[in-house]
Structures are given as C-alpha cells and as structure tokens.
Design a protein around this motif. Sequence first.
Motif, short mmCIF file in Angstrom:
data_model
loop_
_atom_site.label_atom_id
_atom_site.label_comp_id
_atom_site.label_asym_id
_atom_site.label_seq_id
_atom_site.Cartn_x
_atom_site.Cartn_y
_atom_site.Cartn_z
N GLY A 163 47.26 48.55 -4.95
CA GLY A 163 46.77 50.42 -4.99
C GLY A 163 46.59 50.76 -6.40
O GLY A 163 46.76 49.87 -7.17
N PRO A 164 46.52 51.96 -6.58
CA PRO A 164 46.40 53.07 -5.82
C PRO A 164 45.34 53.00 -4.73
O PRO A 164 44.14 52.35 -4.98
CB PRO A 164 46.28 54.33 -6.64
N ILE A 165 45.47 53.72 -3.52
CA ILE A 165 44.23 53.38 -2.49
C ILE A 165 42.99 54.51 -3.00
O ILE A 165 43.36 55.77 -2.95
CB ILE A 165 44.83 53.84 -1.13
N VAL A 166 42.26 54.08 -3.50
CA VAL A 166 41.11 54.90 -4.10
C VAL A 166 40.24 55.46 -2.97
O VAL A 166 39.91 54.50 -2.08
CB VAL A 166 40.34 54.26 -5.17
N GLN A 167 39.70 56.40 -2.88
CA GLN A 167 38.67 56.92 -1.88
C GLN A 167 37.09 56.65 -2.48
O GLN A 167 37.18 56.91 -3.72
CB GLN A 167 38.60 58.43 -1.61
N TYR A 168 36.25 56.40 -1.63
CA TYR A 168 34.97 55.88 -2.05
C TYR A 168 34.38 57.10 -2.92
O TYR A 168 33.64 56.96 -3.94
CB TYR A 168 34.11 55.51 -0.92
N ARG A 169 34.61 58.34 -2.44
CA ARG A 169 33.83 59.66 -3.14
C ARG A 169 34.25 59.82 -4.20
O ARG A 169 33.74 60.25 -5.08
CB ARG A 169 34.03 60.77 -2.47
N LEU A 283 48.80 57.10 -0.76
CA LEU A 283 48.96 56.76 0.64
C LEU A 283 49.22 58.14 1.39
O LEU A 283 48.74 58.01 2.59
CB LEU A 283 50.25 55.74 0.42
N GLY A 284 50.11 58.92 0.86
CA GLY A 284 50.28 60.22 1.67
C GLY A 284 48.87 60.82 1.76
O GLY A 284 48.64 61.21 3.03
N GLU A 289 44.61 62.82 5.37
CA GLU A 289 43.42 62.94 5.71
C GLU A 289 42.81 62.36 6.69
O GLU A 289 41.84 62.58 7.58
CB GLU A 289 42.59 62.76 4.39
N TYR A 290 43.51 61.27 7.16
CA TYR A 290 42.70 60.29 8.10
C TYR A 290 43.58 60.25 9.61
O TYR A 290 42.91 59.43 10.48
CB TYR A 290 42.33 58.98 7.90
N GLY A 297 46.74 68.37 12.82
CA GLY A 297 47.48 68.77 11.78
C GLY A 297 48.52 69.84 12.20
O GLY A 297 49.06 69.44 13.08
N ASN A 298 48.54 70.90 11.53
CA ASN A 298 49.73 72.05 11.96
C ASN A 298 48.97 73.13 12.48
O ASN A 298 49.54 74.11 12.77
CB ASN A 298 50.35 72.22 10.74
N ARG A 299 47.58 72.79 13.00
CA ARG A 299 46.95 74.09 13.67
C ARG A 299 47.03 74.31 15.08
O ARG A 299 46.25 75.15 15.64
CB ARG A 299 45.51 74.06 13.22
N ARG A 300 47.62 73.35 15.62
CA ARG A 300 47.80 73.31 17.28
C ARG A 300 49.36 73.51 17.69
O ARG A 300 49.53 73.00 18.52
CB ARG A 300 47.18 72.05 17.74
#
Lengths: 463, 363
Positions: A163-169, A283-284, A289-290, A297-300
């Motif tokens: 890592g770090p786990i890079v995001q494509y964007r 990682l967190g 996000e995925y 998440g915490n909206r339900r």
Amino acid sequence: MLFSSIDFIFRFLPLFFLCYFVMPTYGRNAVLFLGSLVFYALGEPFYILLMLCSILVNYGAARRMAAARGAAGRRVWLAAALIFDLGALFVFKYFDFFAANVNALAGRKLLPFLGLALPLGISFYTFQMISCVADLYVGTIASPGTFLEFGTYVCMFPQLVAGPIVQYREVSAQLKERLLTARQIEQGLELFCLGLGSKVLLANKISIFWNQVQGIGFSSISTPVAWMGAIAFSFEIYFDFWGYSLMAMGLGRMMGFSIPRNFNVPYMARSATDFWRRWHITLGRFFREYVYIPLGGNRRGGLRTTCNLFLVWALTGLWHGASWNFIVWGLGFFVLLVLEKNFYGRFLERHALFGHLYVWLLVPVSWMVFEITDLSELAVYLKQMAGIHAGEVMVGTEQLVRYLKDYGWLFLVCALCATWFPVRLYRALKQTWWLVFICLAVFWLSVYELHQGAANPFLYFRF
Amino acid sequence: MKKWKRAMRQCPLAICILCVWGVLAAGKYLPDLKQQAGQRQAQENAQEVPEELTAYGAYGGALAANRAPELTREELAGKEPELLPEGEPEEDASAALDDGEGAGAGEEPQEASQEEVPGEKSGGAKGGAPEKVKPEYITYDKKKTDSPYYTDPGKIPLTTEYDYVKVSDDYFDDAVFIGDSRMEGMEDYAGLHNTTFFAKPGLTVYDLLDDKFIKDADSGKKVSIGDMLKRHTYGKIYLMVGINELGTGGTDRFAQAYQDVLQKLRKWQPDAVIYVHSIMGVSPAKDKSDPVFNNTNIRDKNYAISKLTDGIHIFYFNIQQLFEDENHALAQELTFDDVHLYAKHYARWTDYLREHAVEEKKQ
C-alpha cells in the motif's frame, strides 16, 4: 524485494530511475509498468501471472462497463469483476482457513487444504482494482484509461506490495501527464530516507526485543515484561508500516505521483475512532467508501448502523489475515467504536489526557490480539499482561532492569517519534540544510545497519 | 557552474547521497578487487584442495554474501586451503592433547608447560594413571552433503560414560559456565544463582577467550574470559559453544580452535573438571531450510568435539538428548525461533547437570 534491502536501494532503484529519467515523458508509464513487473517478478516469479491475469480481467470489465449504456450491463460487468477479484482473494488467501473451519464444524475432512502460498501484495492490488471498478460503476470516474495506464496504476512498485491503497481518481490525471520538478525529486528522496530510517533504525531494532519476549515463552514472563513486549510490538508495527508508506510516498513523488498519506500520528489519537482515522488511512477509506456507505452507512437507523459497522470491522479484521485472532481483533475495534459512539466518545475527545491514556492502554492490547495467532497463546499473554500468572515467572525484576538498560533509550526514541515531534520537525526544517543533514545521516546509518545485517535477521538473532 | 549551483540548491540531498555513494563504492570496490586477486592467488597455491571444495568456493561466497558478509567471506578467502577432506589434522591434534594430558595427569597436573611438548608419549598407561574413556556413538546412515563447512559424520556422540553422582546446588558455587546465547538462557532461566556465567550471544570458539565483554567487578574494566580464568580459580568449567561459527570455516578448523581453547583451559585451570556440552541442535524447520545452520553440520562439529574429550578431565555431555525429537532434532514445540529453548525448559538442563557431576577428580 523489500524497499529496505541493499539490493533494492543500490541496484534496482538507480537502474530504474536511470531508465525512467532518460526516457521521454511519453514512455515513462511503460518504464514504470515494466519496472514494476520486474520488481514483482524478483519476489514472486510465479504469481506474477496471477497479477497480470487479474489486471487483464479487470481492465476488460472496466472497459465494457465504461462502454455499456444501461445500468444492467454495468451491473453484470461489475459483478464479473468482483467475483473474479474476491474469488482469487478467497482461493489464495482464505480457502485453507475456510476449509479448516468447515472441517472442524463437520467433524470430518470435508474439504482438502490447498496449501497455497499467499501471492505478494494480493490484498492490496485486489483492493485497488475493486476501487477502480466500483468507481466506474458509480460514475465517479468515466473511463479506466488505456491499458498501460490501468496496469501502471495497479502495479506501480512503490505501492504494490504494502500500500497505500491508492484510488484511481487520485492518480488518473497524473497517469496521463505528470509534472516533475527537481524539488519534487528532492522531497521524495527526503521521504524515502526518513521512511527507511523508520523501518531500519526503529522498527527493526525494537523488533529484537519483541522477538526476545517470544523466545522466552509467554508463560514465563512477568507483567511489566509482558507490557514492554506489547509496547515494543506496537512500535515495531507502526514504524515498520509507516516507514514503508513513507518510502512509497517518497518514491511516488520522485516520479511525479502524489500517493496519499497513510498515517497521521496514530498513537496520538484520543479514542479508538480517532485512531482509525489516523492508522492505515487508505484502508479505512476503502472500507468506508466501498462497504460501509453502500450498505447505507449511518443513515438507516441505529440498528442498521451497528450491523454495518459489525460487518466492516469483521472484514477489516479478516483482511489482515486468515485467522480467528484477526477477526477477534477487528471485532474488538467494533465493540470499542460502538461504545465510543454511544457512550464515552465525546468525553474522550474533550479530555485529551484521558483520551491518550485510553488509547495507550488499549492499543498495545489490541496489537497483541493481532500478533498472536494462536488463541490459547494469546490468552496466556493477555493473562500475563493482566497479572494473572499460571506458571512460574522466570523473567522478573532482574531481567526487567537489564531490558530497561539495554532497550530503554530505544523505547524513548520510539515514543518521541510516535508523537507529533518528527512531523513538526520536518515542517520546521523544510528547505534547510539541517533537514538535508538529518536525511543524509538517517540514510547512511540505515544503509550501514542493512549492510551489517545483510538483509537478514542474523545480526538480530545471534545465538 | 551556474547550473550546478542551482541543482545544489534544489536537490542537495540527492546530490549528497550520490556523492557519498560514489566515494563509498569506489572505496569498497578497490579493496574487493585486491581481495579477489588475493583469493585467486590462494586458490592457485592450494593445489591439494580437492575439486569439490574449490567448486563450492563460489557457493560459499554466495552464502557468505547472504549470511554473515565480512566474517565468512574473509574466512573463506583466507582459509580455503585449510579445508582438507578428512579429519587428519584434528586426529593429530587430539593426540597431541592426549599426550599433554597423559603426561600432566601422571604426576603434577599443575605442570601445564608439558602441553607445549606434543609427541612425547609418557603418561598414558603408567601406574595408577586413569585410562582415557573413548566416547560412544549412536550411528546412522551417512547422507551425502555438499557443503564447504561440513560432512555428515554418521555418528552422534553420547555423554561420556562415568559414575556420575547427584549433587546439590552448592556444587556449582565454584563453577563457571561459558558459552553463547543458549548458555545465556541458562544463566537467565535455569535457576542457578550462586555461580559464575560468562555467556554472550554470538560468542564463538574463535573469540571465546579474547572477547572483552565481562565487566570486572574489581577494576571496572572490560576483560575477557581468558583474563578471568588466569586470575581466578574454578572447580568446574561448563562449556557450550559452536553454533555461531557453523558457517565460519570447516569442521577441521573448528576442531583445531576448540582444542586450543581446551588446552588453554587446562593450562589455566589444571584442577578444574571440564564439562563440554554438545552443540544443541536446531528445530526440524530450520534443519530443513538452512544450508549452514542445520543438524548435520552440528553433528559433524559435535563429533569433532567429542573426540577432544577424555573422560578424565574433560567430559562430554550430549545435552541434545534432553530436548530432541525422534530424529534427534530440537523438538519444535520447545522453541520459538528454532534455536533457543523457551525459558521454562532450561530446568531440564539444570537437572541433568545436577545428576551428572564428577565428584572427585581422579588422581
């Protein structure tokens, strides 16, 4: 090949950068891609096929997804990619663990063990590909770029194995065109030197103590020695991983990439929640996000939130390794986070002293759960930490005094470096000769240490 | 010039690292070349080195690079010619020691100077002089080995036969324990408090007597085991050394060095009983995976050590037997790092020593 090896620093790296800088900008992705394949092949000559295969499958799925019109088509390709990625991860990383548990439940040998070695970096590159495919599905990114860009993104050697786990964007623009200045090379080198020092001068050194404790056997140590061991391991894993992430960032910057930060002084957190905002940040972020947010998440509502958290933390635990102790470790954090969310989180955030003490008390315990794979051994160790001694304590005060004499200064240095101090010092000394001097000293000291140990633990394990 | 100045301002660290690297590389490369030339010379001179051994020179070199760079490379470079196929020199050498022993044991053990006169056969079978006890062996089928460091002896030496007595802990009051990290484990965990330990991780038979690592209580200076043995008198010497040097030269050289140590011990402590421990084996996991630190190598060294004992002054303890599995390897469950025992198992060792004491030295 480890970053902290003489071969990497003095053979691979100069050769690679020579090719990289000599190449005109349009060819640099190719150099990086091929260089990364060489880097991977040096450590893993066989499983490189698996990685290439994964890249091809995911790139194919990503292209199809980008071209697909309807949501249904995209969903099919997303499912295909996910099944492949998670399937490979399951077979290579978790199958034997799964089989052992199924067999234990069934009471007979239902599933055979595969006995496969874990392919290098599979947990990291799989997650990177998943994040790219998922972003495409959601529409955060529009296209996976060319094959070379995608391949370079997945296996660029700075972040390939740890890592770090890079995001494509984050890197897609840089994959197309990146600006490289002398200043960037310099900064990258600084980060690399400091990361190397963190790994070689701190993590490797303090690991000797932890190895010593393991060598004694957990059943014979006293409570203070058990705590010293746990603290030593906490430092070891932090400086090891932080060092590696710094080196990755540094190498990335030397090529013009901005690889995201992975650690933000985690041991100065004020709660377990805060700790995970600072520890292995990428990682967190991935799980948030995925997994967490797509689940709602915490909206339900409170119950659903707790269920989501449970799943996220069970998976986080499992990601670190295929063994029950990792699941226990992850779920331990789940319990802490839920407690903090509902009860005393606010209090800890407000009262820094209590927050720090709380973290400093819990983190070493959690790392022991992480480190000791055998659950019965783990129970013995935790009992020793709690002061419940089943057997004769052979390593007591006399040895403790000696350990403090031998390792006391190292513990102090580690403790200092785990605070804000190094970060602030780095900022304060930016662009001064002091920093150059420090980096230079750290670099050559590390190289000296590596040379002495010749990239093996013989120096540390002298009989 | 201007360009350089700008570069220096922008990437001072990069330039500094490159410069130092350049200097170091140059400094390292030149001596390397010289050494290589020296090594070639040495190989040319050593006509009698059998072919396999020279062939393994390269292998040894590779190993050396992997393992303990400075030491092994130098040792190999310098000492290759000494690696003779079979243990003739060590036979000679042990004979020399025996003669010294025999002569000394006959009348005045204190007259250690006799040791300087090898080849003079005098004591041996004289009058009431004790007879040398030859070590006994477990034998097994030799395996073919391809290492510059050892051959498979096909034998595992057993503890010297003797009417040992059981003793209490005050027996160890005037004893000294000498050895490497595993002896240090003994010091830490065996529960013998009123005795002397000179143990240090990494200690080898080559630096055993000269390494200044002991802090002398009187002067506060660092002294060596040799210094201490010259100054103080001990009744018993317990010795275990040999694992660290498994990859430093071959067994013959090891045996020679071990014998030198024993001779000096006898000279400085003529009245002491010397208990020589077998080098404790390594676990099956390490045995299988390590081309140097494996049990065949250890057996080869142990066989050589056992031949230096006589059952009169020097006794051999096959300590391995306390901790071994069915294949005579260190039982895997007794160790974390494949080499050292867990603390709680050292008690077995102490018990063994309590039950294997030579009460009165035979005169």
